[in-house]
Design an enzyme around this catalytic site. Sequence first.
Site, PDB file in Angstrom:
ATOM      1  N   HIS A  95     -27.676 -38.157 -36.524  1.00 33.53           N
ATOM      2  CA  HIS A  95     -27.566 -37.920 -34.926  1.00 33.53           C
ATOM      3  C   HIS A  95     -25.857 -37.300 -35.244  1.00 33.53           C
ATOM      4  O   HIS A  95     -25.122 -37.057 -34.251  1.00 33.53           O
ATOM      5  CB  HIS A  95     -27.249 -39.068 -34.167  1.00 33.53           C
ATOM      6  CG  HIS A  95     -26.532 -40.254 -34.773  1.00 33.53           C
ATOM      7  ND1 HIS A  95     -27.177 -40.615 -35.988  1.00 33.53           N
ATOM      8  CD2 HIS A  95     -25.329 -40.685 -34.827  1.00 33.53           C
ATOM      9  CE1 HIS A  95     -26.201 -41.537 -36.755  1.00 33.53           C
ATOM     10  NE2 HIS A  95     -25.254 -41.753 -35.804  1.00 33.53           N
ATOM     11  N   CYS A  96     -25.519 -36.864 -36.464  1.00 33.95           N
ATOM     12  CA  CYS A  96     -24.203 -36.397 -36.564  1.00 33.95           C
ATOM     13  C   CYS A  96     -24.375 -34.971 -37.095  1.00 33.95           C
ATOM     14  O   CYS A  96     -23.867 -33.850 -36.190  1.00 33.95           O
ATOM     15  CB  CYS A  96     -23.486 -37.143 -37.670  1.00 33.95           C
ATOM     16  SG  CYS A  96     -23.169 -38.958 -37.249  1.00 33.95           S
ATOM     17  N   ILE A  97     -24.812 -34.707 -38.177  1.00 36.20           N
ATOM     18  CA  ILE A  97     -24.517 -33.317 -38.904  1.00 36.20           C
ATOM     19  C   ILE A  97     -25.186 -32.354 -38.416  1.00 36.20           C
ATOM     20  O   ILE A  97     -24.564 -31.289 -38.038  1.00 36.20           O
ATOM     21  CB  ILE A  97     -25.021 -33.369 -40.606  1.00 36.20           C
ATOM     22  CG1 ILE A  97     -24.271 -34.572 -41.132  1.00 36.20           C
ATOM     23  CG2 ILE A  97     -24.759 -32.115 -41.115  1.00 36.20           C
ATOM     24  CD1 ILE A  97     -22.974 -34.665 -41.055  1.00 36.20           C
TER      25      ILE A  97
END
Length: 431
Positions: A269-271
């Site tokens: 859910h970040c990169i």
Amino acid sequence: MDFKEKFRSKDAKVGVIGLGYVGLALAGEFAKVGFNVTGIDNNPDKVKTINSGKSPIVDVSDDEVSEFINSGKMKAVTDFSVISELDSVSICVPTPLRKTKDPDMSFIVNATENIKKHLKPGQLIILESTTYPGTTDELVQPILEKSGLIAGKDFYLAFSPERVDPGNKQYTTKNIPKVIGGTTEECTEAAKSLYGQVMDTIVPVSSTKVAETVKLLENTFRSVNIGMANEMALMCQKLNINVWDVIFAASTKPFGFMPFYPGPGLGGHCIPIDPFYLSWKAKMSGFESRFIELASQVNSTMPAFVVEKITDALNSTKKSVNGSQILIIGVAYKNDINDIREAPSLDVINLLQAKGAKIVYSDPYVPAIKINNSTISASDLTENLLAESDCAVIITNHSVFDCNLIVKHSTVLVDTRNALKDFKDEHIVRL
Ligand code: SAJ
């Protein structure tokens, strides 16, 4: 008493909005050093869980939460009115992307609108959610100033990117250097005096925008380098070169190189998400960030590339994907965690099901997945399951997997993570 004294003496009442893997970890660190911390979350079940002494996240244990709650150091509420009694509020809410790859600011706006209603002179407000440069100045500050109070004059406002890596035992909220950028120098000082009580290292920067952009650079750096590793894999396939050998040998260079590895795609859910906050904002200013777009394109082709490998591997045994049982080994977005958000395994499974494959999977961390309106439950990784599957594919290389069992009992085997680097077995197809 000025803010420095209040924070230093721990007399300050601190608040955290959003009790997820960032907010609850931060609230725990506040409680550990003696602050009275109030967690605010719009999920009543999560609030109930925490107040009952249980932790919904991996990085804070049940024992720690129950100690914080029983000692009165921590409480969780859903009611934002408590903000009027607090000296500081850290905003740790999600910043997802919409389907159109535009930022979804609704969580930040909702939190900020609620703070505005209860904002008091002298309070410190820190935004931690990963977001585009300018969010604090252009979105949060104007909403808060509708209260009639002015940032930098009546209250303090800063941005400090969260750098939590869930499950990382070595790097924690306490020892990861904390970047802080305030609306004014005094705002930076106020945020420093609070976070300096909790974190080992504070990194003050000149503005909120610099602080916002730091996190986006960190994660864009990963996305672009992973994209390059994936492109190397595609290129080496054409050149009939083992990309894993190339990367391993290149990583012996003691300076000027940092290994990244090809894989079945970019999960988490970040990169996959953070870089689009940067490119979206850049586009608003008439700048096309080609690296971000290109990395995303390359990373997004990897699931199809894996399916091509599986198709060719089955063909080598005169089988088609259609009608074959394919065993997916590992579905989480990366090894040794249970998170399947944006997991490439889901893209691979979607593509295989569209070709008529029957999917079974093993993942000790993920009991079931919902895909194409149906639920698949995890199967134990056994000799029989390996032997009866027409093809086994390692998508996520959890440390617990028994590679000897996998190599010995699979007929057709695709390894997308170089998990089987120590096996020279002919039937292993590598990325
Ligand atoms: N991946 C590759 N090849 C690589 C590295 C990762 O294909 O060489 C894949 C992973 O399998 C995964 C995705 O990319 O599907 C993202 O992996 P990640 O290692 O970047 O892990 P994340 O998404 O958990 O990233 C977090 C980030 N932390 C924060 O945003 C606070 C990132 O900044 C950290 O650097 C990263 O953890 C980390 O180092 O573990």
